[in-house]
Design an enzyme around this catalytic site. Structure first.
Site, PDB file in Angstrom:
ATOM      1  N   GLU A 104       0.839  -1.221   0.000  1.00 24.53           N
ATOM      2  CA  GLU A 104       0.000   0.000   0.000  1.00 24.53           C
ATOM      3  C   GLU A 104       0.863   1.255   0.000  1.00 24.53           C
ATOM      4  O   GLU A 104       0.532   2.253  -0.652  1.00 24.53           O
ATOM      5  CB  GLU A 104      -0.924  -0.009   1.221  1.00 24.53           C
ATOM      6  CG  GLU A 104      -2.011  -1.063   1.093  1.00 24.53           C
ATOM      7  CD  GLU A 104      -2.857  -1.157   2.350  1.00 24.53           C
ATOM      8  OE1 GLU A 104      -2.310  -1.560   3.386  1.00 24.53           O
ATOM      9  OE2 GLU A 104      -4.047  -0.817   2.279  1.00 24.53           O
ATOM     10  N   GLU A 124      -4.208  -9.245   3.508  1.00 29.10           N
ATOM     11  CA  GLU A 124      -4.958  -8.890   4.716  1.00 29.10           C
ATOM     12  C   GLU A 124      -6.144  -9.809   4.991  1.00 29.10           C
ATOM     13  O   GLU A 124      -6.412 -10.149   6.141  1.00 29.10           O
ATOM     14  CB  GLU A 124      -5.449  -7.431   4.627  1.00 29.10           C
ATOM     15  CG  GLU A 124      -4.370  -6.399   4.915  1.00 29.10           C
ATOM     16  CD  GLU A 124      -3.550  -6.029   3.692  1.00 29.10           C
ATOM     17  OE1 GLU A 124      -3.596  -6.747   2.676  1.00 29.10           O
ATOM     18  OE2 GLU A 124      -2.853  -4.995   3.750  1.00 29.10           O
TER      19      GLU A 124
HETATM   20  N1  3HC Z   1       4.201  -8.584  11.453  1.00 29.09           N
HETATM   21  C1  3HC Z   1       4.991  -8.975  12.464  1.00 29.09           C
HETATM   22  N2  3HC Z   1       5.853 -10.010  12.379  1.00 29.09           N
HETATM   23  C2  3HC Z   1       5.908 -10.655  11.197  1.00 29.09           C
HETATM   24  C3  3HC Z   1       5.108 -10.306  10.100  1.00 29.09           C
HETATM   25  C4  3HC Z   1       4.228  -9.203  10.257  1.00 29.09           C
HETATM   26  N3  3HC Z   1       3.441  -8.770   9.259  1.00 29.09           N
HETATM   27  N4  3HC Z   1       5.379 -11.145   9.077  1.00 29.09           N
HETATM   28  C5  3HC Z   1       6.335 -11.988   9.528  1.00 29.09           C
HETATM   29  N5  3HC Z   1       6.651 -11.700  10.804  1.00 29.09           N
HETATM   30  C6  3HC Z   1       7.672 -12.343  11.650  1.00 29.09           C
HETATM   31  C7  3HC Z   1       7.417 -13.828  11.856  1.00 29.09           C
HETATM   32  O1  3HC Z   1       6.560 -14.045  12.937  1.00 29.09           O
HETATM   33  C8  3HC Z   1       8.826 -14.321  12.126  1.00 29.09           C
HETATM   34  O2  3HC Z   1       9.136 -13.943  13.451  1.00 29.09           O
HETATM   35  P1  3HC Z   1      10.120 -14.829  14.362  1.00 29.09           P
HETATM   36  O3  3HC Z   1      11.434 -14.814  13.659  1.00 29.09           O
HETATM   37  O4  3HC Z   1      10.110 -14.143  15.668  1.00 29.09           O
HETATM   38  O5  3HC Z   1       9.509 -16.187  14.382  1.00 29.09           O
HETATM   39  C9  3HC Z   1       9.684 -13.458  11.205  1.00 29.09           C
HETATM   40  O6  3HC Z   1       8.907 -12.295  10.916  1.00 29.09           O
HETATM   41  C10 3HC Z   1      10.045 -14.114   9.891  1.00 29.09           C
HETATM   42  O7  3HC Z   1       8.845 -14.546   9.262  1.00 29.09           O
HETATM   43  P2  3HC Z   1       8.747 -15.964   8.512  1.00 29.09           P
HETATM   44  O8  3HC Z   1       9.274 -17.024   9.406  1.00 29.09           O
HETATM   45  O9  3HC Z   1       7.374 -16.097   7.997  1.00 29.09           O
HETATM   46  O10 3HC Z   1       9.801 -15.724   7.322  1.00 29.09           O
HETATM   47  P3  3HC Z   1       9.715 -16.180   5.818  1.00 29.09           P
HETATM   48  O11 3HC Z   1      10.941 -15.663   5.199  1.00 29.09           O
HETATM   49  O12 3HC Z   1       9.391 -17.620   5.707  1.00 29.09           O
HETATM   50  O13 3HC Z   1       8.454 -15.388   5.181  1.00 29.09           O
HETATM   51  C11 3HC Z   1       7.067 -13.475   4.719  1.00 29.09           C
HETATM   52  C12 3HC Z   1       8.479 -13.987   5.114  1.00 29.09           C
HETATM   53  C13 3HC Z   1       6.752 -13.905   3.304  1.00 29.09           C
HETATM   54  C14 3HC Z   1       7.098 -11.972   4.797  1.00 29.09           C
HETATM   55  C15 3HC Z   1       6.015 -14.048   5.674  1.00 29.09           C
HETATM   56  O14 3HC Z   1       6.454 -13.828   7.001  1.00 29.09           O
HETATM   57  C16 3HC Z   1       4.666 -13.428   5.542  1.00 29.09           C
HETATM   58  O15 3HC Z   1       3.931 -13.782   4.672  1.00 29.09           O
HETATM   59  N6  3HC Z   1       4.319 -12.491   6.448  1.00 29.09           N
HETATM   60  C17 3HC Z   1       2.987 -11.932   6.521  1.00 29.09           C
HETATM   61  C18 3HC Z   1       2.795 -10.819   5.556  1.00 29.09           C
HETATM   62  C19 3HC Z   1       1.466 -10.179   5.754  1.00 29.09           C
HETATM   63  O16 3HC Z   1       0.460 -10.817   6.021  1.00 29.09           O
HETATM   64  N7  3HC Z   1       1.434  -8.850   5.637  1.00 29.09           N
HETATM   65  C20 3HC Z   1       0.229  -8.096   5.805  1.00 29.09           C
HETATM   66  C21 3HC Z   1       0.122  -7.603   7.208  1.00 29.09           C
HETATM   67  S1  3HC Z   1      -1.378  -6.743   7.541  1.00 29.09           S
HETATM   68  C22 3HC Z   1      -1.140  -5.181   6.940  1.00 29.09           C
HETATM   69  O17 3HC Z   1      -0.130  -4.897   6.351  1.00 29.09           O
HETATM   70  C23 3HC Z   1      -2.228  -4.204   7.211  1.00 29.09           C
HETATM   71  C24 3HC Z   1      -2.208  -3.002   6.347  1.00 29.09           C
HETATM   72  O18 3HC Z   1      -3.210  -3.104   5.355  1.00 29.09           O
HETATM   73  C25 3HC Z   1      -2.473  -1.742   7.090  1.00 29.09           C
END
Ligand code: 3HC
Length: 682
Positions: A104, A124
């Site tokens: 975004e 999301e």
């Molecule tokens: N917030 C906080 N922590 C997060 C996070 C997030 N959005 N995404 C990942 N993490 C943390 C994980 O919990 C993990 O923490 P740890 O080391 O303490 O266990 C660390 O980051 C690494 O994550 P992964 O183990 O998943 O690492 P990968 O390399 O396998 O994957 C990724 C990376 C593809 C970025 C995956 O973590 C992912 O898909 N994350 C979620 C992304 C997401 O859903 N984003 C949208 C959030 S909502 C939003 O943005 C609202 C907005 O519209 C206002």
């Protein structure tokens, strides 16, 4: 240490986000970005800016750890508004993942450039919310309403080349992302190119309706999917500021909903699964070739899962006919993938080059991991392991895919039990996400670490279980099914229980599942345990009566339900309800009506109780693994969080009271678990 680093490349400000591991858009990141943009605006020496991620990724989303509390200022929309109102162009340079709020933010900039392989998306909805920083308003202005509905409502993650085709990014580069972004920024000096100034392209109402229907179906009609569609459609009719303000309000109210909380719990529970890998010093063994023994449905499914993950695979079966059926199953699966456009013929060619099959045991000598997936009988498994032990190389790991047999007993008969463990796949193994890794008494830490790494490469969700009857998932499932059988005897009918649980969100009710998998499997297990069963314990004989009547489920056209020939659609069979009535009479039970709430509550309490038993018995060490197991292997609704999440919402006092009542309703044999360990682990 600031989470935002700034340097000037002559007249262009370079803003680097430095919040490892995923550069989450935390409060500090948002504040740092806002300060940087404000500084850019007033610094006469600066003409443009580039925002880029430090380390392996751009911003992969807002920091969801902040989502359970009120969000601290400045909120992301304010940062984006500052970029849009800044007089100088801002370019976003993307690599790794640009997800959620990260994407975004990029949409709020004047241009986007991506490194090849970058993943973009708005996931999301998978967290029970909608994009909250303009995603539903800016994306449709760029790519139209239908495509936006598709991407936003499925939470799809797309690669940079597709983003380029769709017009989301203007350039994809193979290297030198920052240098290329600087060139782009300089080419834009003196201009602004805001998505907010574009009108959403007009779409035919029928096309929007069709995209919406598809999205609602895929998204199980969840509230966030309904809202996302509504928001995207707003972009056609409302001025952008009005659309943004409505979007933000909806985001804020969904963010604090119990459904979103449950989905965040699932998200972090799944992330915890691989913690052991990063925290341990134990080195995993490198795997390149996998042998799968047994070419039945399970064996060929495991072979496909391994092929999909890029391993070389040998499928072995001593019986030529079984082997040829298994090979056919593999080939047919890939043909159907090609026909469905999921994979190209060239990819299949490459994949099948890694696939070989044999009935000759000597060929498994080159395998690094050998997975046994033969008939579920301890004697048969002993024989197979004797052969594996004889032909496997010394460094190979040996795994059994048994779903309940004693793997320690199997390991003891091998030369080196430290290399034996369990890898319990769920059918169809090439699709189902769950995998149980069974740690036996003598299994080496390296074998477990290798199992975890292997499961990760397969894209599975691995949970580690001690070697205990039914391991984790089937143990909870058996208790759940028993509880549903109690309710049959007390007054409910299969269709009522199935409907109550399906309405709660289960993919299928327990009796529909039993019919699908075949009633004879559980019957066989009950017969094998009959001698050791305590006769004082409550035992429901209805499933046995159905089996004795030849009603083994869908495959015989009748089970708990009736199935018309050649059809999978079920109908209620009055004969079954009569059998149930007479089973109640035989036990002197006066049938009563059970409400939907009671059915669901008894099921959830049973699952929590069994989870607490598993923890106390050290079968599972991480309580949340049980939630992951049920969601990924047993059709439990993800948005309800799972038993441990529900327990934490309920609180210990209320739970313990509920378990007392459940024990009374369940009768002899039901053991109330000590819930202390469960609550300590939450
Ligand atoms: N917030 C906080 N922590 C997060 C996070 C997030 N959005 N995404 C990942 N993490 C943390 C994980 O919990 C993990 O923490 P740890 O080391 O303490 O266990 C660390 O980051 C690494 O994550 P992964 O183990 O998943 O690492 P990968 O390399 O396998 O994957 C990724 C990376 C593809 C970025 C995956 O973590 C992912 O898909 N994350 C979620 C992304 C997401 O859903 N984003 C949208 C959030 S909502 C939003 O943005 C609202 C907005 O519209 C206002």
């Amino acid at each position: 240490m600031s989470k935002i680093k700034i340097h000037h490349d002559a007249d262009v400000m370079v803003i680097t986000v430095d919040n490892p591991p995923i550069n989450a858009g935390s409060t500090e990141v948002r504040q740092g970005l806002l300060d940087a943009i404000n500084a850019l605006d007033v610094d006469r020496k600066l003409t443009a800016a580039v925002i880029i991620g430090g380390g392996t990724t751009f911003i992969a989303g807002s920091d969801i750890k902040e989502f359970s509390q009120p969000l601290m200022e400045p909120h992301l929309p304010l940062v984006i508004a500052a970029i849009e109102s800044c007089s100088k162009p801002v370019v976003c340079a993307l690599h790794g993942a640009a997800l959620g709020g990260g994407f975004e933010l990029a949409l709020g900039c004047d241009a986007r450039i991506a490194l090849e392989g970058t993943v973009l998306g708005l996931p999301e909805v998978t967290l029970g919310i909608i994009p909250g920083a303009g995603g539903t308003q800016r994306l449709p202005r760029l790519i139209g309403v239908e495509k936006s509905i598709e991407l936003i409502c499925t939470g799809a993650r797309i690669k940079a080349d597709l983003a380029l085709q769709l017009g989301i990014v203007s350039q994809v580069v193979k290297t030198d992302l920052l240098a290329n972004a600087l060139v782009l920024a300089r080419s834009m000096i003196g201009t602004k190119n805001r998505i907010r100034d574009i009108a959403t392209p007009i779409s035919a109402p029928e096309a929007i309706a069709s995209a919406s229907q598809k999205a609602l179906k895929a998204g199980k009609n969840r509230p966030q999917v309904q809202k996302a569609i509504e928001m995207v459609c707003n972009s056609l009719v409302l001025p952008i500021d009005e659309g943004l303000s409505i979007e933000r309000n909806v985001f804020q109210s969904l963010r604090v909903s119990s459904e979103a909380k449950a989905l965040r719990h699932q998200f972090f529970s799944e992330r915890k699964l691989f913690k052991a890998l990063s925290e341990s010093d134990t080195k995993a063994i490198e795997l390149s070739q996998i042998a799968v023994i047994g070419a039945g449905t399970m064996g060929s499914g495991i072979a496909m899962a391994c092929l999909n993950a890029g391993y070389a695979v040998i499928l072995l079966d001593q019986h030529e006919a079984a082997l040829s059926n298994g090979v056919k199953r593999v080939e047919q699966y890939y043909e159907s993938r090609v026909q469905g456009g999921k994979i190209s013929p060239a990819q299949i060619c490459e994949l099948l080059q890694r696939f070989s099959h044999a009935s000759n045991w000597e060929l498994i000598a080159s395998a690094d991991l050998i997975i046994e997936a033969v008939f579920e009988d301890i004697e048969v498994k002993h024989e197979v392991f004797k052969k594996i032990d004889r032909y496997a190389k010394d460094g190979a790991l040996l795994a059994s895919n048994t779903s309940y047999l004693d793997i320690d007993a199997i390991a003891e008969k091998t030369k080196n039990p430290s290399r034996v463990f369990g890898l319990h796949f769920f059918s169809p193994a090439q699709i189902m996400k769950l995998i149980e890794i069974i740690r036996c008494k003598k299994t080496s830490p390296a074998a477990i670490a290798t199992g975890l790494g292997f499961a990760k490469r397969l894209g599975k969700m691995p949970i580690i279980s001690a070697n205990s009857f039914g391991f984790i998932g089937n143990r909870i499932y058996a208790a759940y099914r028993r509880q549903c059988e109690f309710m049959l005897e007390e007054g409910a009918y299969p269709e009522q229980i199935d409907k109550a649980l399906e309405d709660y969100g289960f993919a299928m009710g327990p009796f529909a599942v039993a019919d699908l998998s075949g009633l004879d499997i559980a019957w066989g297990m009950r017969k094998s345990l009959a001698a050791s069963r305590n006769p004082a314990h409550r035992y429901v004989g209805i499933p046995d009566s159905l089996c004795l009547a030849g009603r083994l489920g869908r495959k015989t056209g009748a089970g708990y339900y009736l199935y018309a020939e050649g059809s999978n659609s079920k109908s209620i069979d009055p004969i079954v309800n009569e059998m149930i009535d007479s089973a109640s009479r035989a036990k002197g039970l006066t049938r009563r009506s059970l409400s939907t709430d009671e059915i669901v509550e008894r099921v959830l309490l049973t699952m929590i109780n069994e989870t607490a038993h598993l923890l106390s018995e050290n079968v599972v060490t991480q309580a949340s693994d049980c939630d992951v197991a049920l969601v990924n292997g047993y059709g439990f609704p993800r948005w309800q969080g799972g038993p441990t999440f529900i327990a934490s919402e309920m609180g210990q006092e209320k739970l313990d009271q509920g378990l007392q009542e459940l024990a009374l309703a369940s009768g002899p044999g039901f053991v109330i678990a000590n819930t202390d360990m469960l609550f300590k682990s939450l």
